[in-house]
Design an enzyme around this catalytic site. Structure first.
Site, PDB file in Angstrom:
ATOM      1  CG  HIS A 268       1.523   2.543   4.862  1.00  0.00           C
ATOM      2  ND1 HIS A 268       0.209   2.819   4.570  1.00  0.00           N
ATOM      3  CD2 HIS A 268       2.262   3.376   4.073  1.00  0.00           C
ATOM      4  CE1 HIS A 268       0.152   3.770   3.653  1.00  0.00           C
ATOM      5  NE2 HIS A 268       1.391   4.137   3.341  1.00  0.00           N
ATOM      6  CB  CYS A 317      -4.447  -0.605   7.049  1.00  0.00           C
ATOM      7  SG  CYS A 317      -4.928   1.010   6.401  1.00  0.00           S
TER       8      CYS A 317
END
Length: 579
Positions: A268, A317
Site C-alpha cells: 500500500h 498506489c
C-alpha cells in the site's frame, strides 16, 4: 687412535608452511655430527624461542613469523638451518578436512571479473599447505611464464588477456586446480558498476488495512532475476515502519561511488504534494505521513552516497490520501544525473494486482520481470513495461506506468561489475548484507533410540525460512517414526491462514532442500528475532520390543539466521532525520 670430529651436517631442513590462525605446526630439523647435538630455535626478530631447544618445534600459528634453528655440538661447532616462514591467514571458515595432512587446500578461489581495457587485472588464489604450496597460473589451458605466485597481476590489460584462468597448486604431498575464472576485457568507454546492491520490500499482511496477495510472488521472482544480474539482494516481507527504516539504513551503508543501487517496494502507498509514501504493516487507520516511509527521503539519501545508478521501483498506489495533513519538509534532490524512478501508476491513480496463471502478481511487476534481464538502458526497460501494461485490457484507463529519470549515461542493469580496491572497502562494510542470506548448516541429530533425523533449511525470503525434518535411519528397535518441528521463540506463520498459504506453499515446493521431507516448519518475521532461534525436534515412534508409543526430543540452536543477524529491531535510531 685419534678420534675424528665430524662437521655438523643438516640432512633435513624445516619447510615453510601456510596455515589458518591458531593451527598447530611442527617445524623439524635433522642433523648429523659427533656426539650430542644441541638445538636452539630463533624468531625473525633474532630472539630465542622460549623452550625451543629440540629438533622439533611446535608452533601455534598466531601471526606470520619466520624461524631458523641453530645446531651446535660440545666442540663449539655450529650450523644454522635455512630460514622458514609460518604464514598465517585469519579466515572465519578455513574449511580444512578433519584428517588434513598438509596437502594443498584452496580456501580462496580466483573470482570471475570484468576489467576495463588499460586497467590492472588481478586474480588471487590462497591455499593452505605443509609445506607452502607452489603456484602456476594458466590462461586458456596454457601456462603463463613467470606467473608463479598466489596473486596474478597484469598491468594495462588488453583484449588478448581475456579468457579462462586457472591456477595449479601443488606441494610434495598433492596437487590441486582452482575453479575456472572467466575474465572479460571491456572497452574503456563501457559503463560498469563497482557493485550492485538491491533491497526489496513487500508488505501484504496489514494490521488495519486490506491485505494484499501479489507481493509474495513479485518480490520472490524479482529477487531471483536481480541475482542473475549480479545484484546482492535482500528481500523482506511484512515490515513495520521501524523495520523498514532500519533495513533502508543498512542498505544505504553499502552505497558508494560506482555502485548500482536498486530499491523496490510492493504494498500500500499514497501520494501527497508530489511525495510518495510507503505504508508500513503497522500503520494505523487513518494513517499519516509520520506512520509511513517517504520515498523522496530514501531517494535523496541514495543520491548523497554518490552512486553511479539509483533505481527506485514502486508497485503501489499513488492516490491522494489525507490531503489535509502537512507534508514534512524535505530538501530537493540534487542534479546528480543518476536516478531512475519507475512508478507502477500515474499520480492520483491506483495500482492493481491480478491472478495470472494461478498466482497473484502486481501487473506492473509482471511486465517488469518479463523485461528486466534484457541488456537495455534502464529507462528503455521501463518503456517496454509501460507499453506492455498499456496494451493490457484489464487496466486500460485505470493504470499507466510513469517514468522519471535524470540519467546522463546509457546505464543498464546488465552492466558488468568491475572489481577494484575501492570495492574491497565496501565489502568490509557488508557483513550484515551477506549474513542476511546465510542459512544454518544442515544438521544430523542422533536420538537415544538410534533414529537419525536430518534437519535442513531453505530461504524463501531474507526474513522467511523453512526448516525441513527427515528421518534418515530408523534404528534397530523403532518403527512408525514421525517427527514434528517447533521453534523457540515461536515465529508466527502469517501465511498459513485460509486463502493465504497457496502461493507460499508453491514457493516451499520450489525450494525443497531435503528429498521427501517428513515435516516442515515455516518461520516468518525473522527480523523480529532478538536472540537465538532454537528448533525443537520431537520424534514419535513405536518401540518394537516393548510395543509402546514413545517420544524423544532434541533441541537445535541455530543462532540468528538470515536477516535476524542484522538486528533490525535495534534500528530505533535509523533515519533519525525522517522523524
Amino acid at each position: 687412535m685419534k678420534n675424528m670430529i665430524r662437521d655438523i651436517v643438516i640432512v633435513q631442513h624445516p619447510v615453510s608452511v601456510y596455515v589458518p590462525l591458531n593451527y598447530k605446526v611442527t617445524l623439524s630439523v635433522r642433523a648429523e655430527g659427533t656426539g650430542i647435538l644441541n638445538y636452539q630455535w630463533f624468531k625473525s626478530s633474532k630472539e630465542e624461542v622460549f623452550g625451543g631447544t629440540r629438533a622439533d618445534l611446535i608452533v601455534t600459528a598466531q601471526r606470520s613469523q619466520s624461524y631458523i634453528c641453530r645446531v651446535n655440538d660440545q666442540f663449539c661447532n655450529c650450523v644454522f638451518s635455512e630460514w622458514v616462514t609460518v604464514k598465517v591467514l585469519d579466515i572465519a571458515k578455513p574449511g580444512l578436512p578433519v584428517a588434513w595432512r598438509g596437502e594443498p587446500h584452496i580456501t580462496v578461489q580466483p573470482a570471475p571479473q570484468t576489467v576495463r581495457q588499460g586497467e590492472r587485472l588481478t586474480l588471487s588464489c590462497t591455499a593452505f599447505g605443509i609445506p607452502t604450496p607452489h603456484y602456476q597460473w594458466y590462461r586458456n589451458g596454457h601456462p603463463l611464464l613467470g606467473k608463479t605466485t598466489d596473486t596474478l597481476q597484469i598491468e594495462n590489460a588488453g583484449t588478448d588477456h581475456r579468457g579462462t584462468y586457472l591456477c595449479y597448486v601443488s606441494n610434495v604431498q598433492e596437487e590441486r586446480w582452482t575453479e575456472a575464472a572467466d575474465v572479460e576485457i571491456v572497452p574503456s568507454n563501457q559503463l560498469t558498476a563497482t557493485d550492485k546492491v538491491a533491497l526489496l520490500i513487500g508488505n501484504l499482511n496489514y494490521s488495519h488495512h486490506p491485505d494484499l496477495m501479489a507481493p509474495t510472488m513479485d518480490v520472490q521472482e524479482l529477487a531471483n532475476l536481480l541475482q542473475q544480474l549480479g545484484f546482492r539482494v535482500v528481500s523482506l516481507l511484512d515490515l513495520t515502519r521501524e523495520e523498514m527504516l532500519a533495513a533502508i539504513d543498512k542498505f544505504l551503508l553499502l552505497l558508494d561511488r560506482g555502485v548500482y543501487a536498486l530499491f523496490y517496494y510492493a504494498g500500500h502507498g499514497y501520494e501527497r504534494l508530489g511525495r510518495n509514501y510507503l505504508v508500513a504493516i503497522d500503520a494505523p487507520q487513518p494513517y499519516r505521513s509520520e506512520n509511513c516511509v517517504c520515498v523522496q527521503r530514501v531517494m535523496r539519501k541514495m543520491q548523497e552516497r554518490r552512486t553511479a545508478l539509483n533505481v527506485v521501483l514502486l508497485d503501489t498506489c499513488r492516490t491522494w490520501y489525507n490531503v489535509d495533513c502537512i507534508a514534512s519538509e524535505i530538501r530537493p534532490l540534487v542534479p546528480m544525473g543518476n536516478t531512475v524512478y519507475g512508478y507502477a501508476t500515474c499520480e492520483n491513480a491506483e495500482a492493481y494486482e491480478v491472478q495470472d496463471g494461478g498466482k497473484s502478481t502486481g501487473i506492473f511487476t509482471k511486465y517488469l520481470n518479463k523485461h528486466i534481464l534484457q541488456p537495455e538502458k534502464v529507462t528503455h526497460i521501463l518503456e517496454l513495461v509501460s507499453e506492455n501494461l498499456g496494451r493490457d485490457p484489464f487496466v486500460t484507463g485505470k493504470q499507466a506506468v510513469e517514468i522519471r529519470h535524470t540519467l546522463k549515461e546509457p546505464r543498464s542493469l546488465t552492466d558488468p561489475i568491475r572489481t577494484t580496491s575501492h570495492t574491497g572497502e565496501l565489502h568490509l562494510r557488508d557483513a550484515c548484507w551477506r549474513q542476511a542470506n546465510e542459512l544454518p548448516h544442515q544438521k544430523l541429530l542422533i536420538f537415544p533410540c538410534g533414529v537419525e533425523v536430518e534437519v535442513s533449511f531453505s530461504a524463501l525470503f531474507s526474513n522467511v525460512m523453512v526448516a525441513f525434518g527427515r528421518v534418515i535411519t530408523t534404528g534397530p528397535r523403532a518403527q512408525d517414526c514421525t517427527i514434528t518441528l517447533r521453534s523457540t521463540p515461536a515465529m508466527e506463520d502469517v501465511f498459513s491462514s485460509p486463502g493465504r498459504s497457496g502461493e507460499m506453499d508453491s514457493l516451499l515446493l520450489n525450494n525443497l532442500v531435503a528429498e521427501n521431507p517428513d515435516c516442515s516448519l515455516r518461520l516468518c518475521g525473522l527480523q523480529k528475532l532478538q536472540g537465538s532461534l532454537v528448533i525443537k525436534v520431537d520424534l514419535h515412534y513405536t518401540h518394537m520390543d516393548r510395543k509402546l508409543w514413545l517420544q524423544e526430543s532434541k533441541q537445535l540452536d541455530i543462532g540468528k539466521p538470515l536477516v535476524a543477524s542484522c538486528d533490525l529491531h535495534r534500528g530505533q535510531q535509523a533515519m533519525v532525520a525522517q522523524r
